[in-house]
Design a protein around this motif. Structure first.
Motif, mmCIF file in Angstrom:
data_model
loop_
_atom_site.group_PDB
_atom_site.id
_atom_site.type_symbol
_atom_site.label_atom_id
_atom_site.label_comp_id
_atom_site.label_asym_id
_atom_site.label_seq_id
_atom_site.Cartn_x
_atom_site.Cartn_y
_atom_site.Cartn_z
ATOM 1 N N GLU A 186 39.293 48.878 43.868
ATOM 2 C CA GLU A 186 38.547 47.628 43.901
ATOM 3 C C GLU A 186 37.824 47.382 42.577
ATOM 4 O O GLU A 186 37.274 48.293 41.962
ATOM 5 N N GLY A 241 49.561 42.396 48.323
ATOM 6 C CA GLY A 241 48.151 42.780 48.349
ATOM 7 C C GLY A 241 47.740 43.574 49.565
ATOM 8 O O GLY A 241 46.549 43.884 49.743
ATOM 9 N N ARG A 276 41.388 34.586 42.448
ATOM 10 C CA ARG A 276 42.085 35.003 43.672
ATOM 11 C C ARG A 276 42.972 36.219 43.459
ATOM 12 O O ARG A 276 43.966 36.413 44.156
ATOM 13 N N THR A 277 42.646 37.040 42.495
ATOM 14 C CA THR A 277 43.469 38.217 42.216
ATOM 15 C C THR A 277 43.368 39.229 43.352
ATOM 16 O O THR A 277 42.365 39.306 44.060
ATOM 17 N N ILE A 278 44.434 40.003 43.511
ATOM 18 C CA ILE A 278 44.472 41.037 44.546
ATOM 19 C C ILE A 278 44.684 42.395 43.886
ATOM 20 O O ILE A 278 44.745 42.506 42.658
ATOM 21 N N ASN A 279 44.837 43.428 44.704
ATOM 22 C CA ASN A 279 44.901 44.790 44.171
ATOM 23 C C ASN A 279 46.322 45.211 43.797
ATOM 24 O O ASN A 279 46.730 46.345 44.033
ATOM 25 N N SER A 313 48.015 37.415 42.293
ATOM 26 C CA SER A 313 46.957 36.694 42.993
ATOM 27 C C SER A 313 47.434 36.240 44.365
ATOM 28 O O SER A 313 48.613 36.383 44.713
ATOM 29 N N LYS A 314 46.511 35.688 45.130
ATOM 30 C CA LYS A 314 46.866 35.057 46.408
ATOM 31 C C LYS A 314 47.419 33.671 46.089
ATOM 32 O O LYS A 314 46.686 32.787 45.656
ATOM 33 N N THR A 362 50.617 48.853 43.188
ATOM 34 C CA THR A 362 49.822 48.417 44.336
ATOM 35 C C THR A 362 48.645 49.355 44.547
ATOM 36 O O THR A 362 48.553 50.411 43.915
ATOM 37 N N ALA A 379 37.161 40.412 40.326
ATOM 38 C CA ALA A 379 38.358 39.629 40.036
ATOM 39 C C ALA A 379 38.484 39.297 38.558
ATOM 40 O O ALA A 379 39.582 39.268 38.000
#
Length: 741
Positions: free
Chosen positions: A206, A364, A317-320, A235-236, A202, A209
């Motif tokens: 940044e 995320g 829609r990828t997240i960290n 992703s979301k 996690t 994407a």
């Protein structure tokens, strides 16, 4: 015999009768072959089938539950279920051995104390010497029947040490055994589980994407050359999941409509009509359409829409956060427990939850936001725990008969019927309390998930912790302190100098209330759990009126798993009651042993034959349970210090080492054993296994079902008519297996 004692015996007899009725219901229903899915859910799902009803005796379930070893229980039900059952076994051991001293030696000392016989004749204690306070037979068996400064109190001081040493021994023994079983579970398996090769990452820095996957890949390939295999950037999933759930709803509707039409054709081919429904709100308004054709058209459209959403989710829609996969269990274990970046708040790693256990929506959330959320949730929980009586009072006020007449004047004629009025007046406030208490664990679970926790198992542990505090402050302390103080409020007001004496004499009297409470939970709670009568009735009603497909039938009897977030605190409440009153009112101990003994065999039977876990955390709940046992012991020791002070026992300081010993024991077990549950030892991870999953299998395990590509043709196929074989070497049977059937 006093009225209170008579009322207790009446209540106890009623509870036993209800349990006997529920047991007879169980014996009747378990013989019905059609209800095998209720009482032998696991065997049916496994494919082995239920035993022949003729071979099932009235106590076969009891024999099987007692004979099953801890290892067998872990293999058949999972380590989480074993941890829960161990709670009951530990309590039986502690309270059972404590009875040897508290009942055999201490109880006769209490009964012959004689203080309560002289209490009413003491004018400086009671404001009105002509008004006597009634004591029950249970009260006279308590420590309150001992005179102040009496040498008999030495017997109770020794009891404090006896209970404490007994608790230390069994808590240490069971903690050590559970830690060994966890190591065996994680290391000595036939086939390693996918989670042992995955690491959750996690707070990834940044990045664009489209380049985030290469960012994760290059980072871990550089730090773990030769052992890093691949990574899946999370992703979301909210939008794609929504489309998937809509598509699943239509698929089930289509299967139901086809089954209804097929049934109509079997009855009369010529008169059979295809199902129809209205497409408006709740199917009540709008144009009427052919259900089968409409569902097929909707599935085709949703299949294409789902494919588009899957592509958009993967690319844009990828997240960290990411799941990182290694080719070695030992390397994955080390990576999960190591700091990877100079900035510790970035590239944070942890052991990946089991695939079924992941809360994808929380992955995320950045670390600082989790801190803020956690602080807010703890604040809300504090308000719930300490100001619980405010909403209860409001709800109870609205639920009174007079207020209901104001809010529903059209029912006034019904309320005026004497029989109905009496029933409503007796049960409405209690019903409001029961409803609120039923909602509370769900509210606490919702709040805990909002903290940003990554797994359902962790959320359940958090919920159990919050609910335990609620139970301690509002049930145990609330009844003990408020019941003792409010019960003598009038005398305290008239004679403030007698407050200490009044509290000292009335605190033991609360034991009768708690004994009644334990008896209620023992017989009615376990009777309902054993008989499964509510679940059986719901299943039969659904089978008669709602079920048309095999998938619907499976869903109708799906057993689910133990609700650890609510069940564990409720059972630990019995522990704190037993701990705190073992010395003050030792007669509570047989009832505690009865509660935990009956719960042990009933819950063990459910774990072996019925309950199907939604996830497997490897026994992560056990440290939570162990610490609550010690917290209960600590609270009891502090309570006893205060009570011995009220009793003016000159040697009270001899009890001061007890809470200190409990604190030291907690620190020792935390240092030596708790880490075995929060992380995996490298030595354990290095053990050989016969079969390892491939990288593709690990990746597939951590791919949400709504991200799996499916063709339109398979979308509209009806589910198979029989549950498949779903036992695997390292993966216990789960209720999620129903989805694959």
């Amino acid at each position: 015999m006093t009225t209170s004692t008579s009322a207790f015996l009446t209540s106890l007899f009623t509870n036993i009768v209800i349990f006997a009725v529920l047991f007879v219901v169980f014996l009747v229903l378990v013989k019905r072959a059609s209800l095998a899915v209720i009482y032998y859910s696991k065997r049916v799902l496994q494919g082995s089938g239920a035993p022949d009803p003729k071979s099932v005796g009235p106590f076969t379930w009891l024999r099987d539950a007692i004979r099953a070893s801890d290892t067998e229980l872990a293999e058949r039900a999972g380590l989480d279920a074993l941890v829960y059952i161990t709670l009951f076994k530990t309590a039986i051991q502690i309270f059972g051995v404590s009875m040897l001293y508290c009942i055999i030696i201490e109880l006769p000392v209490n009964v012959t104390g004689g203080y309560y016989e002289d209490f009413n004749s003491t004018p400086d204690v009671v404001a009105d010497p002509n008004k006597q306070i009634q004591f029950t037979g249970f009260d006279k068996m308590s420590m309150g029947n001992i005179s102040k400064k009496s040498a008999r109190l030495w017997c109770h001081a020794f009891a404090c040490y006896f209970v404490a040493i007994t608790a230390y021994y069994f808590l240490w023994t069971n903690y050590k055994k559970m830690s060994d079983l966890r190591a065996l579970f994680l290391g000595g398996v036939t086939r390693a589980a996918p989670r042992q090769y995955a690491v959750l990452v996690t707070d990834i820095p940044e990045a664009d994407a489209k380049t985030r996957h290469s960012q994760v890949d290059s980072f871990f390939r550089r730090l773990h050359p030769g052992t890093f295999e691949s990574a899946t950037v999370i992703s979301k999933y909210a939008k794609v999941e929504k489309v998937y759930q809509e598509k699943e709803k239509i698929r089930k509707k289509l299967a139901h409509a086809e089954a209804v039409y097929a049934e109509a054709q079997r009855k009369d081919v010529e008169k059979a009509k295809r199902p129809q429904h209205k497409v408006g709100f709740l199917g009540l308004v709008g144009n009427k359409v052919d259900t089968i054709d409409w569902c097929r058209d909707q599935l085709a459209a949703l299949g294409a829409k789902l494919a588009d959403e899957q592509a958009a989710t993967t690319n844009d829609r990828t997240i960290n956060s990411a799941m990182v996969y290694f080719n070695s269990r030992a390397v994955a274990t080390m990576a999960a427990q190591s700091v990877h970046a100079k900035k510790a708040e970035t590239w944070q790693t942890q052991v990946a939850p089991e695939p079924r256990d992941v809360i994808w929506a929380n992955l995320g959330i950045p670390w600082w936001e989790k801190f803020v959320r956690q602080s807010a949730v703890y604040g809300i929980t504090f308000l719930i725990v300490f100001f619980f009586m405010i909403p209860i009072t409001i709800v109870s006020g609205f639920s009174t008969l007079d207020n209901l007449k104001k809010f529903a004047p059209f029912l006034k004629s019904v309320f005026n019927i004497s029989a109905i009025s009496a029933i409503l007046q007796a049960f409405l406030p209690q019903l409001a309390l029961i409803i609120f208490l039923a909602i509370l664990p769900k509210l606490l679970l919702f709040l805990t998930v909002k903290e940003g926790i990554a797994s359902i198992a962790h959320a359940n542990r958090g919920t159990a912790g919050k609910y335990y505090y609620f139970m301690v402050f509002n049930v145990f302390l609330g009844v003990t302190v408020a019941g003792s103080a409010l019960g003598q409020l009038k005398q305290m007001t008239k004679n403030p100098s007698g407050i200490v004496d009044l509290l000292g004499s009335s605190i033991p009297q609360q034991a009768t209330f708690f004994i009644t409470f334990i008896a209620l939970k023992t017989f009615i709670g376990n009777g309902l759990a054993l008989s499964q009568v509510v679940r059986a009735l719901i299943y039969l009603v659904k089978l008669k009126f709602l079920v048309k497909t095999e998938e619907e039938k499976l869903a109708a009897w799906a057993p689910g798993q133990f609700n650890y977030g609510a069940n564990v605190p409720n059972d630990l409440l019995m522990v704190i009651l037993g701990m705190c009153y073992a010395v003050i009112a030792p007669i509570i101990l047989p009832f505690c042993v009865l509660y935990f003994g009956l719960s042990y065999v009933v819950k063990k039977n459910l774990a072996l034959e019925v309950m199907v876990p939604d996830y497997e955390s490897g026994g992560r709940m056990y440290p939570h349970i162990h610490k609550r046992f010690l917290a209960s012991l600590f609270v009891s020791q502090i309570t006893l210090l205060g009570y011995f002070g009220i009793m003016q026992f000159t040697a009270t300081p001899v009890l001061i080492p007890l809470p200190i010993l409990t604190a030291v024991f907690h620190l020792y077990t935390k240092k030596s054993l708790e880490t075995r549950f929060s992380s995996t030892a490298i030595e354990v991870a290095l053990q050989d296994v016969k079969e390892e999953p491939s990288v593709a299998e690990v990746t597939a395990a951590y791919t949400p079902e709504y991200m799996v590509n499916e063709s339109v043709e398979t979308d509209i196929e009806a589910p198979p008519s029989k549950a498949p074989e779903i036992y695997r070497d390292s993966e216990p049977l789960t209720s999620n297996s129903l989805k694959s059937a």
